[in-house]
Motif scaffolding. Structure first.
Motif, mmCIF file in Angstrom:
data_model
loop_
_atom_site.group_PDB
_atom_site.id
_atom_site.type_symbol
_atom_site.label_atom_id
_atom_site.label_comp_id
_atom_site.label_asym_id
_atom_site.label_seq_id
_atom_site.Cartn_x
_atom_site.Cartn_y
_atom_site.Cartn_z
ATOM 1 N N ASN A 158 2.455 -4.959 5.175
ATOM 2 C CA ASN A 158 1.749 -3.943 4.380
ATOM 3 C C ASN A 158 1.947 -4.190 2.879
ATOM 4 O OD1 ASN A 158 0.853 -2.793 6.702
ATOM 5 N ND2 ASN A 158 2.153 -0.972 6.619
ATOM 6 N N ARG A 159 3.178 -4.513 2.499
ATOM 7 C CA ARG A 159 3.453 -4.777 1.072
ATOM 8 C C ARG A 159 2.692 -6.012 0.575
ATOM 9 N NH1 ARG A 159 8.757 -3.502 2.258
ATOM 10 N NH2 ARG A 159 9.264 -5.730 2.319
ATOM 11 N N SER A 160 2.492 -6.965 1.470
ATOM 12 C CA SER A 160 1.799 -8.202 1.059
ATOM 13 C C SER A 160 0.332 -7.929 0.706
ATOM 14 C CB SER A 160 1.874 -9.253 2.162
ATOM 15 O OG SER A 160 1.017 -8.899 3.236
ATOM 16 N N ARG A 161 -0.171 -6.749 1.076
ATOM 17 C CA ARG A 161 -1.566 -6.398 0.749
ATOM 18 C C ARG A 161 -1.672 -5.788 -0.656
ATOM 19 N NH1 ARG A 161 -3.603 -9.458 4.699
ATOM 20 N NH2 ARG A 161 -1.535 -10.318 4.286
ATOM 21 N N LEU A 162 -0.528 -5.472 -1.288
ATOM 22 C CA LEU A 162 -0.539 -4.844 -2.622
ATOM 23 C C LEU A 162 -1.339 -5.691 -3.610
ATOM 24 C CD1 LEU A 162 2.996 -3.424 -3.519
ATOM 25 C CD2 LEU A 162 0.776 -2.287 -3.767
ATOM 26 N N GLY A 163 -2.263 -5.061 -4.317
ATOM 27 C CA GLY A 163 -3.049 -5.769 -5.321
ATOM 28 C C GLY A 163 -4.204 -6.575 -4.727
ATOM 29 N N MET A 164 -4.230 -6.699 -3.419
ATOM 30 C CA MET A 164 -5.261 -7.508 -2.760
ATOM 31 C C MET A 164 -6.592 -6.774 -2.711
ATOM 32 S SD MET A 164 -4.622 -9.220 0.933
ATOM 33 C CE MET A 164 -3.554 -10.606 0.867
ATOM 34 N N GLU A 165 -7.657 -7.521 -2.713
ATOM 35 C CA GLU A 165 -8.987 -6.927 -2.533
ATOM 36 C C GLU A 165 -9.539 -7.347 -1.182
ATOM 37 O OE1 GLU A 165 -11.863 -7.500 -5.600
ATOM 38 O OE2 GLU A 165 -10.472 -6.880 -7.179
ATOM 39 N N PHE A 166 -10.053 -6.386 -0.448
ATOM 40 C CA PHE A 166 -10.682 -6.701 0.842
ATOM 41 C C PHE A 166 -11.617 -5.563 1.241
ATOM 42 C CE2 PHE A 166 -6.336 -5.049 1.683
ATOM 43 C CZ PHE A 166 -6.664 -3.841 2.279
ATOM 44 N N PRO A 167 -12.500 -5.814 2.182
ATOM 45 C CA PRO A 167 -13.452 -4.782 2.591
ATOM 46 C C PRO A 167 -12.823 -3.754 3.544
ATOM 47 C CG PRO A 167 -13.906 -6.836 3.721
ATOM 48 C CD PRO A 167 -12.741 -7.105 2.840
ATOM 49 N N VAL A 168 -13.241 -2.512 3.372
ATOM 50 C CA VAL A 168 -12.803 -1.433 4.266
ATOM 51 C C VAL A 168 -14.042 -0.821 4.904
ATOM 52 C CG1 VAL A 168 -11.909 0.952 4.212
ATOM 53 C CG2 VAL A 168 -10.602 -0.898 3.166
ATOM 54 N N LEU A 169 -13.950 -0.549 6.191
ATOM 55 C CA LEU A 169 -15.005 0.230 6.848
ATOM 56 C C LEU A 169 -14.565 1.686 6.797
ATOM 57 C CD1 LEU A 169 -17.513 0.773 8.591
ATOM 58 C CD2 LEU A 169 -16.165 0.137 10.605
ATOM 59 N N PHE A 170 -15.322 2.487 6.062
ATOM 60 C CA PHE A 170 -14.951 3.897 5.914
ATOM 61 C C PHE A 170 -15.437 4.691 7.118
ATOM 62 C CE2 PHE A 170 -14.683 2.315 1.586
ATOM 63 C CZ PHE A 170 -13.416 2.771 1.261
ATOM 64 N N THR A 171 -14.514 5.470 7.689
ATOM 65 C CA THR A 171 -14.841 6.152 8.950
ATOM 66 C C THR A 171 -14.854 7.671 8.839
ATOM 67 O OG1 THR A 171 -12.523 5.919 9.529
ATOM 68 C CG2 THR A 171 -14.039 4.307 10.464
ATOM 69 N N GLY A 172 -14.326 8.229 7.728
ATOM 70 C CA GLY A 172 -14.340 9.685 7.619
ATOM 71 C C GLY A 172 -13.637 10.150 6.363
ATOM 72 N N PRO A 173 -13.618 11.481 6.171
ATOM 73 C CA PRO A 173 -12.907 11.993 5.006
ATOM 74 C C PRO A 173 -11.406 11.801 5.172
ATOM 75 C CG PRO A 173 -13.748 13.802 6.365
ATOM 76 C CD PRO A 173 -14.214 12.530 7.003
ATOM 77 N N GLY A 174 -10.686 11.702 4.068
ATOM 78 C CA GLY A 174 -9.229 11.611 4.116
ATOM 79 C C GLY A 174 -8.614 12.992 4.237
ATOM 80 N N ARG A 175 -7.298 13.045 4.166
ATOM 81 C CA ARG A 175 -6.621 14.330 4.344
ATOM 82 C C ARG A 175 -6.765 15.219 3.106
ATOM 83 N NH1 ARG A 175 -0.799 13.303 5.996
ATOM 84 N NH2 ARG A 175 -1.531 11.310 6.749
ATOM 85 N N HIS A 176 -6.904 14.591 1.923
ATOM 86 C CA HIS A 176 -6.979 15.353 0.677
ATOM 87 C C HIS A 176 -8.421 15.457 0.203
ATOM 88 C CE1 HIS A 176 -2.683 15.146 0.714
ATOM 89 N NE2 HIS A 176 -2.739 13.830 0.796
#
Ligand code: 5AD
Ligand code: SF4
Length: 489
Positions: free
Chosen positions: A396-414
């Motif tokens: 998980n830490r190795s993803r810090l600063g990385m750019e990649f695509p996300v598939l958005f599936t719904g609203p977040g908690r906030h």
């Protein structure tokens, strides 16, 4: 393997109809089966409810993989028995059914241990569920149906009625012929069976038309897939994935659960060639000791698994692996355990599940000599999990600063937050992003890594702008944002 309770609304239920409550235990295959059962029952006027007290029919769709999972079902049946009694006092009936792998494995034994049960149905006969429920309702007594019929249940189950959403599951294969020493699946789910490719492709197109952007192909041993192709040839999973990648609206494909022995060249090539095939693979190894792998009847050694991981990573350099491990299989010594830790260090896992060996009646390992003491299993599990946890945190830490695509599936908690999944299945939250991105793929940059999720910001200002091409459902991007991102990576 997490327990979950999934309620599927029946699409065409009539008003004032009877109600069914389905509780699902175990794997995604069971979640999928629960949905198909609810669909089948809806044709008979059953409406799904998530209020147990309202249910005329309660189905526990069960898991038998480890002892704890089966025992949970019996304690739930104890609670249901009281509820059934209370309802009977009010003159109302409650039919209780047990489906899934506990039903298959224990059959009539369930009626003996839990007499309140009316119906026991194995996974191969779900298409007959409405008829069986009707038999019980006609006061024809209890019904136990756990045969493995020759005909495929898929030919009889209704096509998915309720849309599954942005991420959907599709069963392509069932059963297993591998007979690992510890596992009940070959006994509960029966012999390996693959659905014809045309049926899978048709279902995938329907799911995509209903809004699915990601499909996960399911099977107990999914890469043993060998379905009949539309061209008359036998298709393996690699070939099937290639065909599914041609469906225009499907941005992402995944499959689970795989066996290392069934990863063939065509599947490796699919990882190399298909941008839709996500670079995250659950590939259980169970142990890192050759001796244990032999005792488990896994059909490969530790070095072969490491070579396979290398081959997959050569084909798709950003591929991350997930696995299952069992500690304390009969005969496991401290040295075998160390070999598992060595394999974990050598391969590196983004995520993993690990279990204490649990003897399952009827499996070869249950009666094998050299059963490991409970305290020893506990200690080995703790050590293994600490290492796996460290690796997951590191990934998980190795993803810090990385750019990649996300598939958005719904609203977040906030408020103002939306949530989705990274290519590696990590939950990702983005603050102050438009809800119009839900159901779409957009690039993000990771701001913070947490033990089980990532926080990120949109990486492309176009994604946040009103009228953005990322939002439009019919946008034929100059490049698919997903592909664009991959090219950049
Ligand atoms: N004891 C412990 N773990 C088991 N699994 C399957 N059978 C057993 C058992 N008898 C684990 C394996 C498998 C996962 C789904 O559950 O690791 O990959
Ligand atoms: Fe069980 Fe998987 Fe082994 Fe099949 S391959 S017997 S499902 S552990």
């Amino acid at each position: 393997m997490s327990e979950q309770s999934v309620i599927t609304p029946a699409a065409d239920a009539k008003p004032n109809t009877r109600k069914v409550f389905v509780k699902t235990y175990g794997c995604q295959m069971n979640v999928y089966d629960s949905e198909r059962m609810t669909d089948a029952l809806s044709k008979d006027g059953y409406q799904a409810t998530d209020v147990l007290e309202d249910a005329d029919l309660v189905l526990l769709n069960t898991c038998h993989i480890r002892e704890k999972a089966a025992e949970k079902v019996y304690s739930e049946l104890g609670r249901l028995r009281e509820m059934k009694k209370a309802r009977a006092k009010d003159g109302r009936e409650m039919v209780i059914g047990v489906t899934g792998c506990v039903a298959q494995a224990e059959g009539k034994e369930i009626l003996r241990r839990a007499p309140a049960v009316d119906l026991v149905v194995g996974p191969q006969t779900y298409h007959r569920l409405p008829e069986m429920v009707a038999r019980v309702a006609r006061a024809a007594g209890t019904v136990v149906e756990t045969d493995f019929p020759v005909e495929a249940k898929f030919d009889h189950l209704p096509e998915a009625a309720a849309p599954q959403g942005i991420t959907a599951f599709l069963t392509v294969q069932e059963g297993c012929d591998k007979f690992c020493s510890f596992c009940v699946v070959p006994y509960t789910r029966g012999a390996e069976f693959s659905r014809p490719a045309a049926a899978v492709i048709a279902e995938a197109k329907r799911l995509a038309a209903q809004g699915a952007r990601e499909i996960t192909l399911l099977g107990q041993n999914v890469n043993a897939y060998h379905g009949e192709g539309p061209d008359g040839a036998v298709w393996g999973l690699g070939r099937l994935l290639r065909a599914l990648a041609e469906i225009p609206d499907l941005a992402r494909l995944r499959y689970t659960t795989s066996h290392p022995r069934d990863v063939d060249d065509a599947l490796v090539a699919a990882h190399r060639d298909l941008p839709q095939l996500m670079p995250f693979l659950h590939l259980p190894v169970q142990s890192g000791s050759d001796r244990m792998l032999r005792a488990m009847n896994r059909g490969h050694g530790a070095a072969e698994y490491r070579r396979l991981a290398d081959r997959l990573r050569a084909a798709r350099p950003d591929l991350a692996l997930s696995s299952d491990f069992i500690v304390g299989h009969p005969g496991e010594t401290a040295e075998d355990h160390r070999a598992s830790l060595d394999l974990i260090r050598a391969v590196g896992f983004a995520q993993a599940f690990s279990f204490k060996y649990s003897p399952r009646p009827g499996t070869p390992a249950a009666g094998a000599p050299g059963q490991v003491a409970e305290a020893e299993k506990e200690a080995r599990l703790a050590e293994l999990q600490a290492l796996l946890r460290e690796q997951q945190d590191g990934f998980n830490r190795s993803r810090l600063g990385m750019e990649f695509p996300v598939l958005f599936t719904g609203p977040g908690r906030h408020p103002g937050q939306i949530a989705g999944r990274s290519p590696w299945l990590q939950p990702v939250h983005v603050q102050d992003a438009p809800a119009a991105l839900i159901g779409r793929v957009a690039p993000v940059r990771v701001l913070a890594a947490h033990p089980n999720s990532l926080s990120a910001a949109l990486a492309d200002p176009r994604a946040a702008a009103p009228g953005s091409p990322y939002h439009s459902p019919h946008h034929e991007p100059d490049a698919n944002p997903e592909e664009e991102e991959r090219a950049r990576a």
